[in-house]
Scaffold this motif. Structure first.
Motif, PDB file in Angstrom:
ATOM      1  N   ASP A   1      -4.839  11.892  -2.845  1.00  0.00           N
ATOM      2  CA  ASP A   1      -4.728  11.454  -4.231  1.00  0.00           C
ATOM      3  C   ASP A   1      -6.055  11.484  -4.985  1.00  0.00           C
ATOM      4  O   ASP A   1      -6.069  11.478  -6.210  1.00  0.00           O
ATOM      5  CB  ASP A   1      -4.162  10.035  -4.292  1.00  0.00           C
ATOM      6  CG  ASP A   1      -2.730   9.958  -3.767  1.00  0.00           C
ATOM      7  OD1 ASP A   1      -2.063  11.003  -3.671  1.00  0.00           O
ATOM      8  OD2 ASP A   1      -2.289   8.838  -3.447  1.00  0.00           O
TER       9      ASP A   1
ATOM     10  N   ASN B   1      -3.569   9.483   2.479  1.00  0.00           N
ATOM     11  CA  ASN B   1      -3.036   9.426   1.115  1.00  0.00           C
ATOM     12  C   ASN B   1      -4.158   9.288   0.089  1.00  0.00           C
ATOM     13  O   ASN B   1      -4.122   9.918  -0.965  1.00  0.00           O
ATOM     14  CB  ASN B   1      -2.048   8.266   0.974  1.00  0.00           C
ATOM     15  CG  ASN B   1      -0.758   8.511   1.715  1.00  0.00           C
ATOM     16  OD1 ASN B   1      -0.401   9.640   2.030  1.00  0.00           O
ATOM     17  ND2 ASN B   1      -0.037   7.443   2.012  1.00  0.00           N
ATOM     18  N   ASP B   2      -5.158   8.465   0.407  1.00  0.00           N
ATOM     19  CA  ASP B   2      -6.295   8.313  -0.500  1.00  0.00           C
ATOM     20  C   ASP B   2      -7.022   9.635  -0.677  1.00  0.00           C
ATOM     21  O   ASP B   2      -7.373  10.018  -1.791  1.00  0.00           O
ATOM     22  CB  ASP B   2      -7.256   7.250   0.031  1.00  0.00           C
ATOM     23  CG  ASP B   2      -8.444   7.063  -0.892  1.00  0.00           C
ATOM     24  OD1 ASP B   2      -8.232   6.641  -2.052  1.00  0.00           O
ATOM     25  OD2 ASP B   2      -9.579   7.345  -0.461  1.00  0.00           O
TER      26      ASP B   2
ATOM     27  N   ALA C   1      -2.596   6.747   7.700  1.00  0.00           N
ATOM     28  CA  ALA C   1      -1.762   7.200   6.589  1.00  0.00           C
ATOM     29  C   ALA C   1      -2.388   6.802   5.246  1.00  0.00           C
ATOM     30  O   ALA C   1      -2.394   7.604   4.299  1.00  0.00           O
ATOM     31  CB  ALA C   1      -0.352   6.637   6.714  1.00  0.00           C
ATOM     32  N   LEU C   2      -2.909   5.578   5.170  1.00  0.00           N
ATOM     33  CA  LEU C   2      -3.570   5.147   3.928  1.00  0.00           C
ATOM     34  C   LEU C   2      -4.784   6.019   3.612  1.00  0.00           C
ATOM     35  O   LEU C   2      -4.991   6.416   2.466  1.00  0.00           O
ATOM     36  CB  LEU C   2      -3.995   3.682   4.039  1.00  0.00           C
ATOM     37  CG  LEU C   2      -2.884   2.646   3.988  1.00  0.00           C
ATOM     38  CD1 LEU C   2      -3.428   1.261   4.344  1.00  0.00           C
ATOM     39  CD2 LEU C   2      -2.233   2.623   2.624  1.00  0.00           C
ATOM     40  N   ALA C   3      -5.581   6.325   4.624  1.00  0.00           N
ATOM     41  CA  ALA C   3      -6.763   7.166   4.421  1.00  0.00           C
ATOM     42  C   ALA C   3      -6.365   8.582   4.002  1.00  0.00           C
ATOM     43  O   ALA C   3      -6.992   9.167   3.109  1.00  0.00           O
ATOM     44  CB  ALA C   3      -7.602   7.207   5.696  1.00  0.00           C
TER      45      ALA C   3
ATOM     46  N   GLU D   1      -0.868   3.227  10.423  1.00  0.00           N
ATOM     47  CA  GLU D   1      -0.816   2.734   9.043  1.00  0.00           C
ATOM     48  C   GLU D   1      -2.134   2.992   8.315  1.00  0.00           C
ATOM     49  O   GLU D   1      -2.155   3.479   7.179  1.00  0.00           O
ATOM     50  CB  GLU D   1      -0.505   1.237   9.069  1.00  0.00           C
ATOM     51  CG  GLU D   1      -0.348   0.598   7.719  1.00  0.00           C
ATOM     52  CD  GLU D   1      -0.064  -0.891   7.823  1.00  0.00           C
ATOM     53  OE1 GLU D   1      -0.419  -1.603   6.866  1.00  0.00           O
ATOM     54  OE2 GLU D   1       0.478  -1.342   8.850  1.00  0.00           O
ATOM     55  N   VAL D   2      -3.243   2.677   8.968  1.00  0.00           N
ATOM     56  CA  VAL D   2      -4.562   2.889   8.362  1.00  0.00           C
ATOM     57  C   VAL D   2      -4.828   4.383   8.164  1.00  0.00           C
ATOM     58  O   VAL D   2      -5.351   4.801   7.118  1.00  0.00           O
ATOM     59  CB  VAL D   2      -5.662   2.235   9.227  1.00  0.00           C
ATOM     60  CG1 VAL D   2      -7.049   2.654   8.761  1.00  0.00           C
ATOM     61  CG2 VAL D   2      -5.525   0.725   9.197  1.00  0.00           C
TER      62      VAL D   2
END
Length: 84
Positions: free
Chosen positions: A33, A29-30, A25-27, A22-23
């Motif tokens: 983006d 995506n950041d 994937a967030l990194a 999860e972490v």
């Protein structure tokens, strides 16, 4: 070595893997983006191009020296007003 927070230490291996995914994937995506925020010039010469106040700048160099990336960043900055 620092101590592992109790919230992490109490996770099972599968729970830890899920949280890590999860972490991650967030990194990712950041980074996708906000690519401009992560931009780092490949050399001091490229940085000098970005810092130049000249209206016209000529860029020359060998293969994979950062010419195209530098030009794209200059175009993006001119279009968006966002400076990395």
């Amino acid at each position: 070595m620092s101590e592992i927070p109790s919230e992490l230490a109490s996770l099972t291996d599968d729970e830890f893997r899920a949280k890590f995914a999860e972490v991650l994937a967030l990194a990712q995506n950041d980074r996708r983006d906000n690519q401009l925020a992560y931009y780092k010039p490949v050399s001091p010469t490229i940085m000098a191009i970005h810092e130049s106040k000249a209206q016209v700048v000529g860029i020359g160099g060998g293969n994979r020296s950062g010419k195209s990336e530098a030009q794209l960043i200059e175009i993006i900055v001119a279009m968006t007003g966002v400076f990395p």
